[in-house]
Design an enzyme around this catalytic site. Structure first.
Site, mmCIF file in Angstrom:
data_model
loop_
_atom_site.group_PDB
_atom_site.id
_atom_site.type_symbol
_atom_site.label_atom_id
_atom_site.label_comp_id
_atom_site.label_asym_id
_atom_site.label_seq_id
_atom_site.Cartn_x
_atom_site.Cartn_y
_atom_site.Cartn_z
ATOM 1 N N HIS A 172 0.841 -1.205 0.000
ATOM 2 C CA HIS A 172 0.000 0.000 0.000
ATOM 3 C C HIS A 172 0.877 1.256 0.000
ATOM 4 C CE1 HIS A 172 -2.835 2.895 1.960
ATOM 5 N NE2 HIS A 172 -3.699 2.250 1.219
ATOM 6 N N ASP A 207 -6.729 13.465 -7.797
ATOM 7 C CA ASP A 207 -6.267 12.296 -7.029
ATOM 8 C C ASP A 207 -7.497 11.588 -6.498
ATOM 9 O OD1 ASP A 207 -4.843 10.469 -5.509
ATOM 10 O OD2 ASP A 207 -4.650 11.838 -3.805
ATOM 11 N N MET A 208 -7.804 10.447 -7.046
ATOM 12 C CA MET A 208 -9.087 9.829 -6.701
ATOM 13 C C MET A 208 -9.038 8.308 -6.666
ATOM 14 S SD MET A 208 -10.965 10.481 -10.357
ATOM 15 C CE MET A 208 -12.282 9.283 -10.169
ATOM 16 N N ALA A 209 -9.902 7.747 -5.828
ATOM 17 C CA ALA A 209 -10.148 6.312 -5.859
ATOM 18 C C ALA A 209 -11.190 6.069 -6.949
ATOM 19 C CB ALA A 209 -10.692 5.869 -4.513
ATOM 20 N N LYS A 214 -18.424 3.055 -16.594
ATOM 21 C CA LYS A 214 -17.197 3.760 -17.004
ATOM 22 C C LYS A 214 -16.122 3.625 -15.915
ATOM 23 C CE LYS A 214 -19.915 7.070 -19.583
ATOM 24 N NZ LYS A 214 -20.204 8.468 -19.854
ATOM 25 N N GLY A 232 -7.840 19.201 -6.708
ATOM 26 C CA GLY A 232 -6.725 19.360 -5.758
ATOM 27 C C GLY A 232 -6.790 20.643 -4.955
HETATM 28 N N1 LIG Z 1 -3.222 3.445 -1.856
HETATM 29 C C1 LIG Z 1 -4.403 3.001 -2.090
HETATM 30 O O1 LIG Z 1 -4.591 1.796 -2.206
HETATM 31 C C2 LIG Z 1 -5.581 3.929 -2.243
HETATM 32 C C3 LIG Z 1 -6.834 3.414 -2.593
HETATM 33 C C4 LIG Z 1 -7.889 4.297 -2.750
HETATM 34 C C5 LIG Z 1 -7.713 5.657 -2.539
HETATM 35 N N2 LIG Z 1 -6.477 6.116 -2.204
HETATM 36 C C6 LIG Z 1 -6.281 7.559 -1.940
HETATM 37 O O2 LIG Z 1 -7.407 8.035 -1.222
HETATM 38 C C7 LIG Z 1 -7.535 9.417 -1.444
HETATM 39 C C8 LIG Z 1 -8.986 9.823 -1.498
HETATM 40 O O3 LIG Z 1 -9.613 9.468 -2.730
HETATM 41 P P1 LIG Z 1 -11.142 9.916 -2.989
HETATM 42 O O4 LIG Z 1 -11.550 9.418 -4.310
HETATM 43 O O5 LIG Z 1 -11.961 9.569 -1.795
HETATM 44 O O6 LIG Z 1 -10.981 11.508 -3.026
HETATM 45 P P2 LIG Z 1 -12.122 12.628 -3.111
HETATM 46 O O7 LIG Z 1 -13.411 12.046 -3.579
HETATM 47 O O8 LIG Z 1 -12.128 13.368 -1.819
HETATM 48 O O9 LIG Z 1 -11.542 13.611 -4.244
HETATM 49 C C9 LIG Z 1 -11.305 13.163 -5.540
HETATM 50 C C10 LIG Z 1 -10.841 14.314 -6.422
HETATM 51 O O10 LIG Z 1 -11.923 15.221 -6.622
HETATM 52 C C11 LIG Z 1 -11.495 16.550 -6.355
HETATM 53 N N3 LIG Z 1 -12.648 17.297 -5.826
HETATM 54 C C12 LIG Z 1 -13.383 16.994 -4.725
HETATM 55 N N4 LIG Z 1 -14.360 17.907 -4.551
HETATM 56 C C13 LIG Z 1 -14.224 18.805 -5.555
HETATM 57 C C14 LIG Z 1 -14.954 19.991 -5.956
HETATM 58 N N5 LIG Z 1 -15.999 20.435 -5.266
HETATM 59 N N6 LIG Z 1 -14.534 20.640 -7.058
HETATM 60 C C15 LIG Z 1 -13.472 20.205 -7.782
HETATM 61 N N7 LIG Z 1 -12.753 19.101 -7.469
HETATM 62 C C16 LIG Z 1 -13.145 18.416 -6.376
HETATM 63 C C17 LIG Z 1 -10.399 16.430 -5.330
HETATM 64 O O11 LIG Z 1 -9.530 17.561 -5.358
HETATM 65 C C18 LIG Z 1 -9.696 15.151 -5.813
HETATM 66 O O12 LIG Z 1 -8.753 15.449 -6.799
HETATM 67 C C19 LIG Z 1 -6.662 9.741 -2.647
HETATM 68 O O13 LIG Z 1 -5.521 10.415 -2.139
HETATM 69 C C20 LIG Z 1 -6.254 8.389 -3.201
HETATM 70 O O14 LIG Z 1 -4.957 8.378 -3.788
HETATM 71 C C21 LIG Z 1 -5.411 5.289 -2.064
#
Ligand SMILES: NC(=O)c1ccc[n+]([C@@H]2O[C@H](COP(=O)([O-])OP(=O)(O)OC[C@H]3O[C@@H](n4cnc5c(N)ncnc54)[C@H](O)[C@@H]3O)[C@@H](O)[C@H]2O)c1
Length: 348
Positions: free
Chosen positions: A118, A176-178, A229, A310
């Site tokens: 991880h 940066d998103m899951a 998608k 971001g």
């Molecule tokens: N290592 C692993 O196995 C693993 C697995 C899953 C997720 N992650 C990490 O978990 C973190 C969280 O992921 P997530 O999908 O829950 O993030 P999230 O849903 O909080 O955000 C996803 C993206 O949407 C953008 N965003 C959110 N709200 C916005 C808005 N109102 N306007 C414009 N952009 C907006 C954020 O800046 C980000 O780039 C990430 O850092 C990801 O790398 C890691």
């Protein structure tokens, strides 16, 4: 209740814990940095909350305390690394450093990694390249969490994907998103609040879509972002990580919380040197112009601000680096239990 801590205090605590289980100082610093960055950016799911499971896995020998990384293939703009079950953060850092170097020479590079662990937030590695005026694409696979569209079995990870590009604006643009619609934590939160979840977040154990958080938590599933998608994207990330690296993928990967076996996680780091395409300052200026179109777009009723990918996290990080980083009671208790088991001073 949440206590606030200076980043330096959290950093010292985490480094001490990691070094106590044999992680060399330089590697502890890399692992710690990704967790502190996550907490500072408001992504607590990938912050210090993960330290206890990392330590348990190190103690079991599932994560090497001292990294051993070998270069299995090295061919101009590409390379394949074997992480030999070293800490994901250390392996991913080496892979991104290599990708940056190769992109500087060939314009574009792709470094593939197998047998890692991880790696925390994908943003950390993408930002390394953006700071060097490169565009980065970072991805990783994970243990399966989501069914394919129409399925009722966990087959695909919520495979994180980050893309960063430099800008002459305040910050790089950083998606940066899951690939799951939401983290399981948000579904637990809805259940505890007694509210329904929106369509598309989850399915029950038969695979039928549901808005009842309890049905998701009772053997159901989180669903891919954007329906088929997102499912397609998660599948392609598996191909671009686990399959092309020669590592494990999909159902071969056990959960990180299964303390009976190792995980073999794969990553891919792609770097693009902008100077091979156009003048870097011009790109950064145009990137800012694009950002301006977004920020200054007409807003829907009730919306106060429009954000770039971001931007929200950069804003939170900036504040917390001065005001302190919150740590929830539950996480604090777990961290102090860990400190006690290692005969180290508590985080107070
Ligand atoms: N290592 C692993 O196995 C693993 C697995 C899953 C997720 N992650 C990490 O978990 C973190 C969280 O992921 P997530 O999908 O829950 O993030 P999230 O849903 O909080 O955000 C996803 C993206 O949407 C953008 N965003 C959110 N709200 C916005 C808005 N109102 N306007 C414009 N952009 C907006 C954020 O800046 C980000 O780039 C990430 O850092 C990801 O790398 C890691």
């Amino acid at each position: 209740m949440k206590m606030q801590y200076k980043a330096s205090k959290l950093r010292d605590f985490s480094n001490r814990v990691l070094m106590k289980v044999g992680v060399p100082e330089e590697e502890a610093e890399i692992i710690t940095t990704t967790m502190i960055e996550a907490d500072a950016r408001g992504i607590h799911s990938h912050g210090l909350m993960r330290l206890p499971i990392y330590i348990q896995r190190i103690q079991k020998g599932y994560i090497r305390n001292e990294a051993e990384i070998t270069v299995e293939k090295d061919n101009k703009g590409t390379a394949v690394l074997d992480g030999h079950f070293s800490a994901g953060q250390v392996v991913a850092t080496k892979a991104m450093d290599m990708a940056i170097e190769k992109a500087g020479e060939y314009g574009i590079s792709a470094v593939s990694v197998r047998n890692s662990n991880h790696f925390g937030i994908a943003a950390h590695y993408a930002l390394k390249a953006a700071k060097k005026n490169m565009i980065a694409i970072v991805m990783s696979n994970t243990a399966p969490l989501m069914p394919p569209t129409g399925g009722a079995e966990k087959v695909l990870g919520n495979n994180p994907l980050a893309i960063a590009a430099p800008s002459s604006g305040k910050n790089p643009v950083l998606l940066d998103m899951a690939l799951s619609n939401v983290a399981l934590g948000k579904i637990i939160f809805a259940k505890n609040k007694g509210v329904l979840i929106p369509d598309g977040w989850g399915a029950d154990k038969s695979g039928a879509p549901t808005t009842d958080p309890s049905s998701v938590l009772d053997g159901g599933f989180v669903l891919p972002v954007g329906g088929p998608k997102g499912f397609g994207l998660a599948l392609m990330v598996e191909l671009l990580t686990g399959v092309i690296s020669g590592g494990d993928f999909s159902k071969m990967i056990p959960s990180m919380y299964d303390l009976s076996q190792k995980q073999s996680i794969s990553h891919l780091m792609i770097a693009i040197d902008i100077s091979f395409f156009m003048d870097v300052d011009r790109f950064k200026g145009l990137s800012e112009t694009l950002g301006g179109y977004v920020k200054n777009a007409i807003k829907a009723p009730g919306v106060e601000d429009l954000y770039l990918p971001g931007e929200i996290e950069f804003g939170v990080e900036e504040k917390r680096m001065t005001s302190g980083i919150p740590v929830s009671d539950g996480v604090l208790e777990d961290l102090n239990k860990l400190a006690s088991s290692l005969e180290l001073p508590f985080l107070d």
